[in-house]
Write a protein that holds these residues in place. Structure first.
Motif, PDB file in Angstrom:
ATOM      1  N   ALA B  11       0.866  -1.189   0.000  1.00  0.00           N
ATOM      2  CA  ALA B  11       0.000   0.000   0.000  1.00  0.00           C
ATOM      3  C   ALA B  11       0.888   1.219   0.000  1.00  0.00           C
ATOM      4  O   ALA B  11       1.414   1.613   1.018  1.00  0.00           O
ATOM      5  CB  ALA B  11      -0.897  -0.012   1.234  1.00  0.00           C
ATOM      6  N   GLY B  12       1.072   1.767  -1.137  1.00  0.00           N
ATOM      7  CA  GLY B  12       1.987   2.905  -1.215  1.00  0.00           C
ATOM      8  C   GLY B  12       1.214   4.197  -1.203  1.00  0.00           C
ATOM      9  O   GLY B  12       0.112   4.299  -0.724  1.00  0.00           O
ATOM     10  N   ILE B  13       1.826   5.178  -1.752  1.00  0.00           N
ATOM     11  CA  ILE B  13       1.230   6.518  -1.737  1.00  0.00           C
ATOM     12  C   ILE B  13       0.285   6.648  -2.935  1.00  0.00           C
ATOM     13  O   ILE B  13       0.618   6.226  -4.028  1.00  0.00           O
ATOM     14  CB  ILE B  13       2.330   7.555  -1.877  1.00  0.00           C
ATOM     15  N   PRO B  24       7.053  15.233   1.780  1.00  0.00           N
ATOM     16  CA  PRO B  24       8.223  14.741   1.046  1.00  0.00           C
ATOM     17  C   PRO B  24       8.685  13.347   1.458  1.00  0.00           C
ATOM     18  O   PRO B  24       9.331  12.662   0.708  1.00  0.00           O
ATOM     19  CB  PRO B  24       9.316  15.759   1.349  1.00  0.00           C
ATOM     20  N   GLU B  25       8.332  12.932   2.645  1.00  0.00           N
ATOM     21  CA  GLU B  25       8.890  11.645   3.059  1.00  0.00           C
ATOM     22  C   GLU B  25       8.061  10.471   2.593  1.00  0.00           C
ATOM     23  O   GLU B  25       8.459   9.336   2.781  1.00  0.00           O
ATOM     24  CB  GLU B  25       8.965  11.548   4.580  1.00  0.00           C
ATOM     25  N   ARG B  27       5.011   7.850   3.189  1.00  0.00           N
ATOM     26  CA  ARG B  27       4.457   7.372   4.447  1.00  0.00           C
ATOM     27  C   ARG B  27       5.513   6.632   5.247  1.00  0.00           C
ATOM     28  O   ARG B  27       5.911   5.535   4.891  1.00  0.00           O
ATOM     29  CB  ARG B  27       3.264   6.469   4.166  1.00  0.00           C
ATOM     30  N   GLN B  28       5.949   7.213   6.323  1.00  0.00           N
ATOM     31  CA  GLN B  28       6.922   6.545   7.182  1.00  0.00           C
ATOM     32  C   GLN B  28       6.169   5.760   8.246  1.00  0.00           C
ATOM     33  O   GLN B  28       5.068   6.133   8.611  1.00  0.00           O
ATOM     34  CB  GLN B  28       7.797   7.573   7.892  1.00  0.00           C
ATOM     35  N   PRO B  29       6.735   4.730   8.783  1.00  0.00           N
ATOM     36  CA  PRO B  29       6.084   4.051   9.909  1.00  0.00           C
ATOM     37  C   PRO B  29       6.034   5.003  11.102  1.00  0.00           C
ATOM     38  O   PRO B  29       6.918   5.819  11.272  1.00  0.00           O
ATOM     39  CB  PRO B  29       6.989   2.850  10.200  1.00  0.00           C
ATOM     40  N   ALA B  30       4.982   4.909  11.900  1.00  0.00           N
ATOM     41  CA  ALA B  30       4.790   5.833  12.999  1.00  0.00           C
ATOM     42  C   ALA B  30       5.974   5.758  13.962  1.00  0.00           C
ATOM     43  O   ALA B  30       6.487   4.689  14.244  1.00  0.00           O
ATOM     44  CB  ALA B  30       3.503   5.484  13.744  1.00  0.00           C
ATOM     45  N   LEU B  37       8.267   0.069  22.051  1.00  0.00           N
ATOM     46  CA  LEU B  37       8.740  -1.007  21.173  1.00  0.00           C
ATOM     47  C   LEU B  37       8.918  -2.290  21.973  1.00  0.00           C
ATOM     48  O   LEU B  37       8.511  -3.374  21.562  1.00  0.00           O
ATOM     49  CB  LEU B  37      10.077  -0.591  20.550  1.00  0.00           C
ATOM     50  N   ARG B  40       5.624  -3.774  22.919  1.00  0.00           N
ATOM     51  CA  ARG B  40       4.985  -4.436  21.788  1.00  0.00           C
ATOM     52  C   ARG B  40       5.592  -5.820  21.565  1.00  0.00           C
ATOM     53  O   ARG B  40       4.891  -6.792  21.322  1.00  0.00           O
ATOM     54  CB  ARG B  40       5.150  -3.582  20.536  1.00  0.00           C
TER      55      ARG B  40
END
Lengths: 316, 345, 344
Positions: B11-13, B24-25, B27-30, B37, B40
């Protein structure tokens, strides 16, 4: 090098001194501790107690008592309160039994731990690794007295595969010697195998991700060569120090529960009885005996460490 | 060799008509902090979660000892009943036989796991003993964590005179055979108590275990502090005018917190084991109090006739320590995973 | 046209991580010929290191997946068995790494480490291997080689350590040498020496070299051909002259534009490429550079193929802009750069 030896000797003397003081001091803390009464026995009269008190010097000030005790220890004349045996000669006689118990157990546990730890590290994340680590954690969670008792119950009573207790000297009959020692060896080894295999696995995994291991692979070495020559060598280094301390305390009689449960006449058994009876001389000699080995093996393991890692040089 | 399909589709942009709308970046992971971390990772570790649940159950069982004693068994842990009888499958049996052998497990509400030579209900004693073992373990652990951290911080940060005293002291305690030190102290103090504390107080074993294991935590913390104090951020703090105590607690302490967290379960497990060891040898918990160690010791005499007397407290002890160890491993892995990630298909 | 040693076709490398599948390398193809030095440039995370490490088989792990081929002397390195790979590594293809202090084993003597490389592939005695190692150390410019072979890595300076790595890598005369940022961790003066060393030795033996770097100065110095990588893809490929004087991809313009030039007026601000590299776990569709490219237009939604758009078939790029547009857009204030109308 001579600087190193001198420093170690100095710290040995200091440690022995400190140990003896601590042990002696502990028994001074007890208000109800009365060695004269203990020696005299239950039915003794006050006069007998006073007589014994004078004979052993219990009426003298603490530091004089300490001084006397130390003198007796180092001239090999100290006797225990309960059975009037010469403590030092007891230690000397019983040492071979403890040695028979501890040395083969140590060889077994180190060999097995290195094997299992290596397999786990090489197959990290897989089912074999998980299985072995579960076994290792369980091994570390079982107290040695429970294990000894359980082994004795299961394999000497329920299934009479092994003899109950007792010790046969090696000189008399090597087969019997080993036969009587198998369960005691297992009692000691299981806990240590669990501990050391986990430590080795953890160290090995740390090393495996380092750059120089990658270089070794890039050179075309086989996976086995990479592991033994590069990974294992570095992973074993911290274990050398741990093992030194462990082995030293065992030689000093730390395996007292195993010796007691299996009725092996070693140093541990002697110390255990003495502690139960608050018999100070064997306790003191035992503590100092252990301290001596601790210093010796700590020095040895430092030397071995320096041999293995050229970045560390023995400074004086 | 085909690629496996990527997780959940690539699933890209979705490119909009005017490219300047886009960040500009892409979708980066949150962004996620190290503690979240770790949490999780911990949540995904089913084995650890299972043993954590097991541990909670065991602790609850022991804490509910008074409830069990009052409502199910009907007797307390120290209620002697040598001459009494109990109903087993309809027949009345002697709790303690004429020759002095106590009854084995009845698997009923009364004397579920049998009795001891004084006619006391073993199941009740098992739970109360567990309470004792866990309490001593917890108190000792708390002592070790606090003292060990403090000693490590002081020795590592101030060095000099402070280290000159603390380090050999730790080495002395560490090299002293745990056995002799613990047992000697235990026996000695059990007889006479110390100061206002009576001989059979539970604080004595807790205190002894605390003293014996301080170097276990103190030495690694000292090592870490020695390493940390050479780093630039400490110089920066000093230059800012922070005093040594402020630096120790607000700069250095947070950085050793991972070490502390990793050691906590290890120390707890070892404290429980040491208490059992001392109690087994008679140098820990004193009569009439019970702990798992004393129960195992008492039961050894009857190991051939009634193995459950020793082995059930033994099993409880092993399960508890095992659970603590597994949870400890899980926490360590969550904070610093090393094993390779498995591919999920 | 000299002999083609290494042929890589459609290489794809991806890793399964906690956050999803990370596509480190997508559809990379290139060749390396005898005596040629190919430079791979890109930012951190562009996939250049993963590409070359995959050639050595060093990225194989349970959570890695590969596609494509990499043929070296007739053997496909990607699908070769571990045993086959062990025979090839060090012998036909060798690698030198970025940080020599951590790349060399701290507990073994330097001469022994080089000898170990030799003995891994040839059946000769330890003494004979050590002799060869000492000779190699001399050839890479380590003075007093016989004595220094008994030293440990921590007893050497950075430049010397890297020379040891070079000696080790070239000991069996491999067809291809991979250098993964070998000078990044060294002082600039030593850099020049090491580059000279590599250039000289590989010229002597006609070795094909793959040089991974992010430093354009190094590229200008030693490369014959250049590959520009971004977000795991090749975005431009050509000779060193073509890349420096006629770059076709906006990312290349950005790289060239960000190098400060002594001969021009200093700009008011150091030109940098705005934005950050995309996530390789959720890569954007279409051109990977599109989110940061000031010249992007709607065709960029579709991934441009890596193709030659100029008469020269060896110069390829991944940009939909016409060559005429490119010639105009890349000029900013008298120099090649990315930002529109960069201040001068």
């Amino acid at each position: 090098m001579t600087g190193f030896i001198t420093r170690r000797l100095a710290s040995a003397v200091l440690l022995l001194f400190a140990t003896s003081v601590v042990v002696f001091g502990i028994f001074e803390v007890i208000p109800s501790y009365n060695p004269a009464r203990a020696i005299a026995g239950r039915a003794a009269t006050a006069a007998t107690v006073a007589e014994i008190s004078q004979k052993f010097g219990f009426d003298k000030p603490v530091w004089i008592q300490y001084g006397n005790t130390m003198k007796l220890i180092f001239t090999g004349q100290i006797i225990d309160y309960q059975d009037n045996l010469n403590v030092v000669s007891q230690f000397v006689h019983r040492f071979s039994v403890t040695l028979s118990l501890v040395v083969p157990a140590a060889i077994i546990w180190m060999a097995v731990a290195i094997l299992l730890g290596s397999i786990s590290a090489l197959r990290a994340g897989g089912w074999l690794d998980r299985g072995l680590m579960v076994a290792a954690i369980t091994g570390v969670s079982i107290p040695v007295f429970l294990l000894a008792a359980a082994l004795l119950y299961l394999f000497a009573f329920r299934l009479p595969w092994f003899p109950n207790t007792g010790y046969t000297p090696f000189g008399t009959d090597p087969a019997q010697w080993a036969y009587h020692l198998v369960l005691p060896w297992l009692s000691i080894a299981v806990l240590s195998i669990g501990f050391y295999s986990r430590v080795l696995r953890s160290n090995a995994l740390d090393v495996i991700n380092q750059d120089f291991v990658r270089t070794a692979r890039a050179k075309g070495l086989t996976e086995r060569q990479v592991f033994t020559r590069h990974v294992l060598r570095n992973a074993l280094m911290p274990i050398v120090t741990l093992f030194g301390l462990d082995f030293a305390t065992l030689l000093g009689g730390a395996a007292l529960v195993t010796e007691t449960v299996f009725n092996l006449p070693g140093i541990g058994q002697y110390e255990a009885t003495a502690i139960g009876q608050l018999d100070v001389p064997p306790i003191m000699v035992g503590a100092m005996f252990t301290a001596f080995f601790v210093v010796l093996f700590s020095a040895l393991s430092d030397v071995v460490y320096a041999l293995l890692d050229p970045r560390i040089r023995i400074t004086g | 060799m085909a690629l496996d399909s990527p997780e959940g589709g690539a699933a890209g942009i979705i490119v909009s008509a005017a490219p300047s709308d886009l960040s500009p970046e892409g979708r980066q992971p949150a962004a996620i902090g190290p503690w979240q971390l770790a949490l999780r990772r911990l949540r995904r570790n089913y084995v650890t979660l299972f043993f954590l649940a097991l541990l909670v159950i065991l602790v609850l069982m022991c804490l509910l000892a008074p409830v069990y004693s009052a409502h199910i068994a009907g007797v307390g842990p120290n209620t002697n009943n040598i001459t009494g009888t109990v109903s087993v499958n309809g027949t009345q049996q002697n709790i303690v036989s004429l020759s002095g052998v106590p009854i084995g497990p009845t698997w009923g509400a009364h004397y579920l796991l049998g009795a001891d030579t004084n006619g006391r209900d073993l199941a009740v004693r098992l739970l109360y003993g567990g309470r004792t073992s866990l309490l001593i373990g917890a108190v000792a652990t708390a002592v070790i964590m606090i003292l060990g951290t403090l000693v490590g911080l002081l020795a590592g940060y101030f060095r000099g005179v402070v280290d000159f005293i603390l380090r050999p002291l730790m080495e002395l305690i560490w090299s002293f055979p745990v056995v002799i030190l613990g047992v000697a102290l235990g026996t000695a103090l059990a007889l006479g108590g110390i100061g206002p504390v009576k001989g059979n107080s539970l604080f004595i074993p807790a205190f002894i275990i605390g003293v014996v294991y301080v170097p276990y935590l103190g030495k690694p913390i000292r090592g870490e502090v020695l390493r940390l104090r050479e780093q630039d951020f400490i110089d920066a703090a000093r230059v800012q005018g922070m005093g040594p105590w402020r630096i120790m607690f607000s700069e250095i302490l947070p950085n050793v917190s991972t070490t502390i967290i990793v050691f906590l379960p290890l120390i707890l497990a070892n404290s429980i084991l040491l208490e059992a060891y001392l109690s087994f040898l008679g140098a820990g918990v004193q009569a009439p109090n019970a702990s798992w160690g004393t129960l195992i010791s008492d039961g050894l005499t009857y190991i051939q006739t009634t193995p459950t007397y020793s082995l059930i407290p033994g099993a409880m002890l092993v399960l508890t320590v095992l659970s603590v160890n597994v949870v400890g491993d899980g926490v360590r892995d969550a904070l610093d995973p090393r094993a390779q990630v498995r591919v999920r298909n | 046209m000299s002999e083609q040693l290494l042929e890589i076709e459609d290489l794809e490398v991806s890793f399964a991580t906690e956050d999803g599948v990370l596509r480190a390398v997508s559809g990379v193809s290139f060749t390396v010929s005898r005596g040629e030095t190919v430079a791979i440039v890109g930012e951190s995370g562009s996939g250049k290191s993963v590409t070359v490490m995959t050639l050595m088989g060093l990225t194989r792990s349970p959570n890695a997946r590969f596609a494509g081929t990499a043929r070296l002397n007739g053997v496909d390195l990607i699908s070769a068995s571990e045993d086959k790979l062990e025979a090839i590594r060090g012998k036909e293809i060798a690698m030198i790494f970025q940080d020599p202090i951590s790349a060399l084993s701290p507990v073994h003597r330097v001469g022994a480490q080089i000898a170990e490389q030799i003995r891994a592939h040839e059946k000769i005695s330890k003494a004979a291997a050590l002799d060869r190692a000492i000779e190699l150390m001399g050839r890479v410019g380590i003075p007093n080689a016989r004595a220094r072979a008994r030293s440990y890595p921590h007893e050497f300076s950075g430049g010397m350590r890297q020379r040891v790595m070079i000696a080790m890598a070239l000991s069996l005369s491999p067809s291809v040498l991979i250098a993964d940022e070998p000078t990044t961790a060294l002082d600039v003066t030593i850099q020049a020496q090491i580059l000279d060393e590599i250039r000289q030795l590989t010229a002597e033996s006609d070795t094909g070299v793959i040089f991974v770097t992010h430093d354009l100065g190094v590229v200008a110095d030693i490369a014959d051909r250049v590959l520009v990588m971004y977000a795991g893809r090749l975005v431009e490929q050509g000779t060193v002259d073509e890349i420096f004087y006629d770059p076709q991809h906006p990312y290349t313009w950005g790289l060239l534009g960000s190098v400060p030039r002594v001969d021009l007026e200093p700009p008011r601000r150091l030109p940098a490429i705005p934005g950050a590299p995309p996530s390789l776990v959720r890569p954007p569709e279409g051109c990977p550079f599109q989110p940061r490219c000031p010249h992007a237009f709607d065709r960029c939604r579709e991934l441009p193929p890596l193709a030659p758009r100029l008469p020269d078939a060896g110069h390829l790029d991944r940009c939909w802009l016409t060559p005429d547009d490119k010639r105009v857009l890349r000029e900013t204030g008298g120099r090649i750069g990315l930002t529109e109308g960069a201040a001068s």
